[in-house]
Scaffold this motif. Structure first.
Motif, PDB file in Angstrom:
ATOM      1  N   ILE A   1      43.036  40.019  35.944  1.00  0.00           N
ATOM      2  CA  ILE A   1      43.377  40.363  34.880  1.00  0.00           C
ATOM      3  C   ILE A   1      42.344  40.981  34.003  1.00  0.00           C
ATOM      4  N   LEU A   2      41.132  40.536  34.220  1.00  0.00           N
ATOM      5  CA  LEU A   2      40.007  40.912  33.554  1.00  0.00           C
ATOM      6  C   LEU A   2      39.407  42.404  34.359  1.00  0.00           C
ATOM      7  N   LEU A   3      39.500  42.248  35.628  1.00  0.00           N
ATOM      8  CA  LEU A   3      39.095  43.343  36.502  1.00  0.00           C
ATOM      9  C   LEU A   3      40.002  44.537  36.122  1.00  0.00           C
ATOM     10  N   SER A   4      41.235  44.229  36.114  1.00  0.00           N
ATOM     11  CA  SER A   4      42.202  45.212  35.646  1.00  0.00           C
ATOM     12  C   SER A   4      42.053  45.978  34.381  1.00  0.00           C
ATOM     13  N   PHE A   5      41.442  45.194  33.193  1.00  0.00           N
ATOM     14  CA  PHE A   5      41.108  45.699  32.172  1.00  0.00           C
ATOM     15  C   PHE A   5      39.987  46.609  32.261  1.00  0.00           C
ATOM     16  N   PHE A   6      38.920  46.067  32.998  1.00  0.00           N
ATOM     17  CA  PHE A   6      37.639  46.860  32.971  1.00  0.00           C
ATOM     18  C   PHE A   6      37.997  48.205  33.684  1.00  0.00           C
ATOM     19  N   GLY A   7      38.493  48.216  34.875  1.00  0.00           N
ATOM     20  CA  GLY A   7      38.905  49.383  35.703  1.00  0.00           C
ATOM     21  C   GLY A   7      39.888  50.264  34.861  1.00  0.00           C
ATOM     22  N   ALA A   8      40.710  49.850  34.126  1.00  0.00           N
ATOM     23  CA  ALA A   8      41.396  50.969  33.251  1.00  0.00           C
ATOM     24  C   ALA A   8      40.632  51.310  32.252  1.00  0.00           C
ATOM     25  N   PHE A   9      39.604  50.566  31.748  1.00  0.00           N
ATOM     26  CA  PHE A   9      38.779  51.306  30.825  1.00  0.00           C
ATOM     27  C   PHE A   9      37.743  52.258  31.119  1.00  0.00           C
ATOM     28  N   ILE A  10      37.227  51.993  32.209  1.00  0.00           N
ATOM     29  CA  ILE A  10      36.416  52.978  33.158  1.00  0.00           C
ATOM     30  C   ILE A  10      37.072  54.359  33.444  1.00  0.00           C
ATOM     31  N   LEU A  11      38.207  54.291  33.949  1.00  0.00           N
ATOM     32  CA  LEU A  11      38.946  55.318  34.121  1.00  0.00           C
ATOM     33  C   LEU A  11      39.235  56.190  32.711  1.00  0.00           C
ATOM     34  N   LEU A  12      39.551  55.508  31.747  1.00  0.00           N
ATOM     35  CA  LEU A  12      40.075  56.431  30.637  1.00  0.00           C
ATOM     36  C   LEU A  12      38.756  56.892  29.950  1.00  0.00           C
ATOM     37  N   TYR A  13      37.692  56.105  29.922  1.00  0.00           N
ATOM     38  CA  TYR A  13      36.719  56.698  29.277  1.00  0.00           C
ATOM     39  C   TYR A  13      35.937  57.786  30.145  1.00  0.00           C
TER      40      TYR A  13
ATOM     41  N   ALA B   1      44.642  30.112  40.130  1.00  0.00           N
ATOM     42  CA  ALA B   1      44.598  30.596  38.663  1.00  0.00           C
ATOM     43  C   ALA B   1      43.183  31.244  38.338  1.00  0.00           C
ATOM     44  N   GLN B   2      42.086  31.011  38.944  1.00  0.00           N
ATOM     45  CA  GLN B   2      40.714  31.348  38.416  1.00  0.00           C
ATOM     46  C   GLN B   2      40.685  32.771  38.898  1.00  0.00           C
ATOM     47  N   LEU B   3      41.263  33.122  40.287  1.00  0.00           N
ATOM     48  CA  LEU B   3      41.332  34.361  40.768  1.00  0.00           C
ATOM     49  C   LEU B   3      42.371  35.337  40.269  1.00  0.00           C
ATOM     50  N   TYR B   4      43.319  34.739  39.734  1.00  0.00           N
ATOM     51  CA  TYR B   4      44.259  35.590  38.984  1.00  0.00           C
ATOM     52  C   TYR B   4      43.649  36.066  37.739  1.00  0.00           C
ATOM     53  N   ASN B   5      43.120  35.017  37.059  1.00  0.00           N
ATOM     54  CA  ASN B   5      42.504  35.414  35.575  1.00  0.00           C
ATOM     55  C   ASN B   5      41.334  36.498  35.598  1.00  0.00           C
ATOM     56  N   GLN B   6      40.590  36.404  36.880  1.00  0.00           N
ATOM     57  CA  GLN B   6      39.564  37.468  36.984  1.00  0.00           C
ATOM     58  C   GLN B   6      40.208  38.847  37.522  1.00  0.00           C
TER      59      GLN B   6
ATOM     60  N   ASP C   1      37.566  36.227  49.245  1.00  0.00           N
ATOM     61  CA  ASP C   1      38.738  35.359  49.230  1.00  0.00           C
ATOM     62  C   ASP C   1      40.084  35.782  48.581  1.00  0.00           C
ATOM     63  N   SER C   2      39.654  36.892  47.818  1.00  0.00           N
ATOM     64  CA  SER C   2      40.975  37.351  46.945  1.00  0.00           C
ATOM     65  C   SER C   2      42.085  37.890  47.736  1.00  0.00           C
ATOM     66  N   GLN C   3      41.704  38.346  49.097  1.00  0.00           N
ATOM     67  CA  GLN C   3      42.444  39.319  49.749  1.00  0.00           C
ATOM     68  C   GLN C   3      43.687  38.188  50.342  1.00  0.00           C
ATOM     69  N   HIS C   4      43.676  36.739  50.252  1.00  0.00           N
ATOM     70  CA  HIS C   4      44.421  35.746  50.696  1.00  0.00           C
ATOM     71  C   HIS C   4      45.131  35.113  49.630  1.00  0.00           C
ATOM     72  N   PHE C   5      44.972  35.635  48.285  1.00  0.00           N
ATOM     73  CA  PHE C   5      45.701  34.970  47.240  1.00  0.00           C
ATOM     74  C   PHE C   5      46.327  36.222  46.487  1.00  0.00           C
ATOM     75  N   ILE C   6      47.175  35.583  45.610  1.00  0.00           N
ATOM     76  CA  ILE C   6      47.830  36.500  44.539  1.00  0.00           C
ATOM     77  C   ILE C   6      47.145  36.803  43.450  1.00  0.00           C
ATOM     78  N   VAL C   7      46.998  38.184  43.218  1.00  0.00           N
ATOM     79  CA  VAL C   7      46.146  38.621  42.170  1.00  0.00           C
ATOM     80  C   VAL C   7      47.048  39.852  41.602  1.00  0.00           C
ATOM     81  N   LEU C   8      46.519  40.560  40.491  1.00  0.00           N
ATOM     82  CA  LEU C   8      47.180  41.625  40.172  1.00  0.00           C
ATOM     83  C   LEU C   8      47.203  42.755  41.239  1.00  0.00           C
ATOM     84  N   PRO C   9      48.372  43.566  41.504  1.00  0.00           N
ATOM     85  CA  PRO C   9      48.571  44.559  42.622  1.00  0.00           C
ATOM     86  C   PRO C   9      47.515  45.528  42.547  1.00  0.00           C
ATOM     87  N   ASN C  10      47.110  46.059  41.338  1.00  0.00           N
ATOM     88  CA  ASN C  10      46.348  47.115  41.315  1.00  0.00           C
ATOM     89  C   ASN C  10      44.894  46.855  41.556  1.00  0.00           C
ATOM     90  N   VAL C  11      44.404  45.604  41.192  1.00  0.00           N
ATOM     91  CA  VAL C  11      43.234  45.073  41.655  1.00  0.00           C
ATOM     92  C   VAL C  11      43.216  44.781  42.964  1.00  0.00           C
TER      93      VAL C  11
END
Length: 635
Positions: A54-66, A47-52, A187-197
């Motif tokens: 989501i946050l990283l996906s938002f930051f990444g999208a914001f950076i690209l858009l801005y 859960a912790q990595l998955y929530n991270q 560690d995240s390369q072994h767990f489910i996280v958002l695909p774009n992240v």
């Protein structure tokens, strides 16, 4: 001053909203893919990595858009270009993750990236094989949807004279992005996280591992000096042709030699039934790996994938053995032999002729392979042109059974059509093998031929265990057909041994020792250096009923996650995978589908052998120590 500036910048709140929309899309995509379309991933969830993510996906999208907003304020076409490139990247990310999840039940990884970097042509092959017309039409639509948020922020951009104040908004978001990103890897390369992240993490990890793993960049298949072999004077009055047919993804579950009319391979089954004195079908044969790029080198050398890299590179290929016994050696393959550095490795075997899909030049129809019937006819034409008195070693590699399975052949317009796609591919394979066997008869070689017909590993659509083939070591993927056709006048003792061994556990690793024994290499000085170093056994000698067979999907040559191994003795099976990080044991005599784990009740002697293996053998220890626990051995 900054707040006054932000109030004037209508693009900032719009950018936030659009970044949230992009993040919500990836979240919805992930949940739909995992729980609606294909089923839950074999990767573990944290859960912790998955929530991270989501946050990283938002930051990444914001950076690209801005960044696109800033570029748009500088020069409109430049901003639009940033938007198009970002939308294209998102689209490719989407497509690659759908592909890897559909066939491997995992999202895109650094290992997949390395696979493509090693063989860029595979991208073209995959697009031809897997993309449908509707999906091709859908790509620009998806790209347009990803471009829509950029178009939205462009409309809200205030066209003032450019200054550097927008960077004050971007800088803290970049810092937060990097901070969260660093806490997620590796560690995240072994767990489910958002695909774009996940894709971003995997690319960074791949680059890092490539830089750090200098030794790994050297341990690839290549042409290296081999063990010195003496010349052999082999009598050819009984045998002048050795044929090795290696079928891609051929499962024993799909090959039942009872009634030719109830199988997808009626012609081969008919031969087995009609020529019982020459054909031997082994009842319990296993692959040495579930990965082709490990299985093929092991078959060709007799060196197991878990043995040292230097041993694999030093040991002669079967073609080296036959060449020194006066045979010409040729190989025809339906798949591209440039893949996985197979070409230079085979060159080291001294083949007189090497012809793969690229050399034949036919259209790719299945993953990285051409129509097996085309290759089979190439083999036939070659055989007709070789004097029948000339000793010959021939390898024929097929590809029709590789997913998504070859369904039709222009050379078989009247082929029977099944609702089961694997059965259609079996029919093409059957016809292809028949072309080669008929050609041997036609030119007068058949009665003096020793023929091995086997597989690199199994596959199909009947698996009871929801683990992808590359990481599964259940019988469904490791138990393979293994057929030996002997020369008509082969001595009685050799046939006697074969008759006994058909009921023992054998492996495709046994082919090289069998040929070495037959050609007389297992005497004198080479007996210790060559034959006693094989982990496989000659099929022309008695094989022990308690022999332990091993299979693994990673080693010095192939780095891949997920990874695992299989151990097979008599009717017992032990399987382990990073996707099922506990040792599991099965008795296939009472549980043929391997549904009841009896690891705790396995014979103590067998468990001690497994313990010794995972503590002393390099690759078994590496895999088990990374994902398993020695608590499995506690009583």
């Amino acid at each position: 001053m900054i707040f006054h500036f932000l109030r004037k910048q209508k693009a900032v709140p719009t950018t936030v909203n659009c970044a949230l929309a992009i993040t919500f899309f990836w979240l919805l995509f992930d949940l739909t893919l995992r729980f609606v379309v294909f089923g839950e991933s074999t990767q573990p969830f944290m859960a912790q990595l998955y929530n991270q993510s989501i946050l990283l996906s938002f930051f990444g999208a914001f950076i690209l858009l801005y960044m696109a907003v800033i570029a748009y304020k500088l020069y409109r076409p430049f901003g639009i270009l940033v938007g198009i490139v970002s939308a294209t990247a998102y689209t490719l990310d989407l497509v690659s993750n759908i592909f890897t999840y559909k066939y491997l039940y995992t999202y895109f990884s650094g290992f997949h990236l390395g696979y493509v970097v090693q063989d860029p042509e595979y991208i073209v092959n995959a697009l031809k094989t897997y993309l449908t017309i509707s999906e091709i039409i859908g790509l620009p639509i998806v790209m347009g949807l990803f471009f829509l948020p950029f178009l939205t922020v462009f409309k809200k951009t205030t066209m003032l004279n450019f200054d550097w104040r927008p960077l004050w908004v971007l800088a803290p978001v970049l810092i937060m992005y990097v901070a969260v990103f660093l806490t997620m890897t590796p560690d995240s390369q072994h767990f489910i996280v958002l695909p774009n992240v996940n894709s971003s993490v995997q690319i960074v990890e791949y680059i890092k591992n490539y830089i750090d793993d200098e030794e790994g960049r050297e341990t690839v298949l290549k042409d290296t000096p081999k063990m010195a072999l003496p010349k052999k004077q082999f009598p050819t009055d009984e045998l002048n042709t050795i044929v090795l047919i290696i079928n891609e993804s051929w499962s024993r579950d799909h090959f039942t030699p009872i009634d030719p009319n109830t199988t997808g391979m009626p012609k081969l089954i008919s031969r087995l039934l009609a020529e019982k004195n020459e054909y031997f079908l082994f009842n319990s044969a296993f692959a040495n790996s579930t990965a082709t790029d490990l299985s093929w080198p092991a078959i060709m050398t007799g060196i197991s994938p878990h043995q040292p890299y230097n041993t694999l590179m030093y040991f002669p290929l079967i073609s080296n053995l036959t060449n020194n016994a006066g045979f010409d050696s040729v190989i025809f393959s339906s798949w591209r032999l440039e893949w996985a550095n197979m070409w230079p490795f085979l060159q080291g075997g001294g083949f007189d002729v090497i012809i793969g899909a690229s050399q034949i030049g036919a259209e790719i129809v299945n993953d990285l392979g051409i129509d097996d019937m085309i290759t089979a006819n190439q083999v036939r034409n070659f055989l007709i042109g070789v004097p029948k008195e000339k000793p010959l070693f021939l390898v024929f590699g097929t590809n029709s059974l590789h997913k998504p399975y070859q369904q039709t052949s222009s050379l078989l317009p009247d082929a029977k059509n099944y609702s089961n796609p694997y059965m259609n591919a079996l029919g093409i394979l059957d016809e292809s093998i028949d072309v080669v066997l008929d050609a041997l008869k036609e030119i007068g070689r058949y009665d003096k031929s020793l023929i091995f017909i086997t597989a690199d590993h199994g596959d199909g659509i009947l698996s009871k265990n929801e683990i992808p083939r590359l990481t599964s070591f259940y019988d469904y993927f490791t138990k393979i057909p293994f057929v030996v056709k002997v020369p008509k006048n082969l001595n009685i003792d050799a046939k006697k041994h074969l008759s006994i061994n058909v009921d023992q556990n054998v492996q495709n690793l046994d082919i090289a020792p069998t040929i070495a024994h037959l050609l007389g290499y297992c005497t004198g000085a080479l007996k210790k250096d060559l034959c006693e170093s094989y982990l496989g056994s000659s099929l022309f000698q008695n094989i022990k009923s308690d022999r332990v067979l091993l299979a693994i999907n990673t080693n010095d040559v192939r780095k891949w996650v997920p990874e695992g191994f299989g151990i097979y003795q008599d009717h017992y099976r032990i399987v382990f995978s990073s996707l099922e990080p506990n040792l599991k044991g099965f008795n296939v005599r009472s549980d043929p589908f391997q549904t009841t784990d009896i690891w705790k009740n396995l014979p103590l002697e067998l468990k001690e052998k497994v313990k010794d293996l995972v503590t002393t053998q390099k690759h078994f220890h590496r895999v088990f120590s990374a994902y398993g626990s020695m608590k499995d051995f506690e009583q």
